[in-house]
Design an enzyme around this catalytic site. Structure first.
Site, mmCIF file in Angstrom:
data_model
loop_
_atom_site.group_PDB
_atom_site.id
_atom_site.type_symbol
_atom_site.label_atom_id
_atom_site.label_comp_id
_atom_site.label_asym_id
_atom_site.label_seq_id
_atom_site.Cartn_x
_atom_site.Cartn_y
_atom_site.Cartn_z
ATOM 1 N N HIS A 119 0.860 -1.179 0.000
ATOM 2 C CA HIS A 119 0.000 0.000 0.000
ATOM 3 C C HIS A 119 0.895 1.227 0.000
ATOM 4 C CE1 HIS A 119 -3.704 2.335 0.790
ATOM 5 N NE2 HIS A 119 -2.865 3.147 1.424
ATOM 6 N N CYS A 120 0.769 2.046 -1.041
ATOM 7 C CA CYS A 120 1.638 3.211 -1.201
ATOM 8 C C CYS A 120 0.901 4.464 -0.717
ATOM 9 C CB CYS A 120 2.050 3.369 -2.669
ATOM 10 S SG CYS A 120 3.162 4.757 -2.960
ATOM 11 N N PRO A 121 1.369 5.111 0.336
ATOM 12 C CA PRO A 121 0.694 6.332 0.794
ATOM 13 C C PRO A 121 0.846 7.489 -0.182
ATOM 14 C CG PRO A 121 2.708 5.962 2.043
ATOM 15 C CD PRO A 121 2.511 4.752 1.194
#
Length: 395
Positions: free
Chosen positions: A227-229
Site C-alpha cells: 500500500h503506497c501512501p
C-alpha cells in the site's frame, strides 16, 4: 464442468454427481460436475480475456538467479517476436461485458463507481503533495526557459515527462488495484490442481493466491505488492503498470533535471547561465527535490523489478525473509503481458488500462457471472445464440 445455472432451483438434480453451492455475495449459484471430462473444462475470462486455457503443471523449483535470467530471456524473446503466433489456429473470443458498477460514487466498495480511497487522510495529503512538487518543478523549468537559462526544447521535454508522471499517478490512484469481490470463486485451474485454497477472515470471501487484505482500503487485493501512501492506493495486479510507469517517468525527469543543472553549474560560462535571485532559489529547492526523487524512485524501481523477475511481491518477500524461506520460493516470474497487457507496443508507455490475455489467471479468481457468460458463449457455438442448461431450461 463448472457451469452457472441461475434458473435452476437449489434442490434440483440432473442425474450426475453434482454439487450446487451458493457463494456469499454471489448473485447466481454455480454447479460443479466432477465427472465432466478434462477436455470440456474451460477457463473463464472477463474483458480482454482469451481462451480456452488449460492449467499448467507446478513448476520445478528454480533459484532466484535462474528465474531472473529466464525473465530477461522472455523479455528479449517478446520484443523480437510478435505478440501472437500467426500460425496459431486456436479459437479465441473476447468478453466485452462490463460488470463494473455504474453508480457515480467514490469509494473502495463493490458498488463504488469510481475507485478512491477515502479512509486515509494522511495518504490523501501525501498524494496531493506529489502533485504540488511536480507542478512546482514544471513552473521552475518554464521560467528557466523564458529567461534563456536552458533550452526551450529541453524544458519542453522535462514538462512532457512530468506530465506523463502526473497522468500515471492519477491512474494509479483512481484505478482498482485488483480488489476481490464477494462473489469470487476459485478458477478452474486452481480446482484441477487441487491446490490449497484459503478464505479471508475479514472479507469472508475467497482469497486468491498472492493476495493480501489491506486494512486501509479494507479489501483483499489480488497480487498485492504494498500500500503506497504517496499514491493513496494499493499497488496490485490491475494498476502495477501505472505505478511502474510513474516511477520510470519520475526517475527520468529527475535525471534530466540534475544533468541540466550540473551542466549549467560546471560547464556553462555564458551570461545566460547566470540566474536571477528568485530563479536561483527556485533552482536550489528543485535540486534538493530532484535528488530525493532520484534516490527514492531508484530504490522503488529496483524493488518492483525484483518482484517482477522473481514473482515475489514486497509483502511476501518480507514474510519470507522473516521466516528465512526466501531461497525456497517456488514462484515464477510475472510475464510482461500480465502487467502491460496484449495491446500494441505503443500502448505500453502510455497510462491506459491494459487488456490482459487471461483476466482470471492474472487476478487469481473467477466469478459465477463470468462463468455463466462463458457457458452461454460456448454452448451457443460462439455466435451468441440462446442455449439451454442441463435441465432443458433456457439460459
Amino acid at each position: 464442468m463448472m457451469q452457472a445455472s441461475p434458473s435452476t432451483p437449489p434442490g434440483a438434480s440432473n442425474g450426475f454427481n453434482t454439487r450446487q453451492r451458493q457463494r456469499v455475495g454471489g448473485d447466481v449459484p454455480y454447479r460443479d460436475d466432477p465427472n465432466a471430462p478434462i477436455s470440456s473444462r474451460y477457463e473463464s475470462f472477463t474483458y480482454g480475456g482469451l481462451g480456452p486455457a488449460m492449467p499448467s503443471e507446478k513448476s520445478k523449483k528454480l533459484s532466484v538467479t535462474r528465474r531472473c535470467w529466464n525473465t530477461a530471456s522472455d523479455v528479449c524473446r517478446c520484443i523480437c517476436s510478435a505478440h501472437h503466433n500467426p500460425h496459431d489456429e486456436t479459437l479465441y473470443y473476447e468478453d466485452h461485458f462490463n460488470d463494473m458498477s455504474w453508480s457515480c460514487n467514490t469509494g473502495t466498495a463493490d458498488d463504488a463507481g469510481i475507485w478512491l480511497n477515502q479512509n486515509d487522510p494522511a495518504g490523501s495529503i501525501m498524494s496531493f503533495i506529489v502533485w504540488l512538487l511536480i507542478l512546482y518543478s514544471q513552473i521552475t523549468m518554464t521560467f528557466l526557459a523564458q529567461s534563456h537559462g536552458i533550452s526551450s526544447i529541453l524544458s519542453l521535454t522535462y514538462c512532457i515527462l512530468a506530465s506523463l508522471a502526473l497522468a500515471c499517478h492519477l491512474k494509479t490512484s483512481l484505478t482498482d488495484p485488483g480488489s476481490v469481490p464477494q462473489s469470487a470463486i476459485p478458477t478452474e485451474a486452481q480446482r484441477m490442481l487441487h491446490s490449497k485454497l484459503s478464505m479471508c477472515s475479514q472479507c469472508q470471501s475467497f482469497k486468491p493466491p498472492h493476495s493480501h487484505h489491506c486494512r486501509i482500503c479494507n479489501r483483499c487485493i489480488s497480487r498485492m505488492d504494498h500500500h503506497c501512501p504517496w499514491m493513496n492506493n494499493c499497488v496490485g495486479a490491475a494498476n502495477m503498470k501505472h505505478f511502474l510507469l510513474f516511477l520510470i517517468y519520475t526517475w527520468s525527469s529527475s535525471v534530466l533535471c540534475l544533468l541540466l543543472f550540473g551542466w549549467n553549474y560546471f560547464f556553462c560560462a555564458d551570461e545566460q547561465c547566470v540566474f536571477s535571485i528568485v530563479l536561483t532559489q527556485m533552482v536550489r529547492i528543485m535540486t534538493v527535490l530532484c535528488i530525493g526523487a532520484f534516490l527514492f524512485t531508484s530504490s522503488m524501481l529496483m524493488n518492483v523489478v525484483y518482484g517482477i523477475m522473481t514473482g515475489i511481491g514486497t509483502i511476501d518477500r518480507l514474510k519470507k525473509k522473516a521466516n528465512n524461506t526466501l531461497g525456497d520460493s517456488e514462484e515464477e516470474a510475472i510475464p510482461l503481458e500480465h502487467i502491460f497487457g496484449i495491446g500494441a507496443y505503443w500502448t505500453w508507455p502510455l497510462p491506459v488500462d491494459p487488456v490482459f490475455p487471461d483476466y482470471d489467471l492474472v487476478m487469481g479468481y473467477s466469478t459465477p457471472q463470468r462463468l455463466l457468460r462463458e457457458q452461454m458463449r460456448i454452448g451457443g457455438g460462439m455466435d451468441g445464440s440462446s442455449v439451454a442448461d442441463s435441465y432443458g431450461m433456457p439460459v
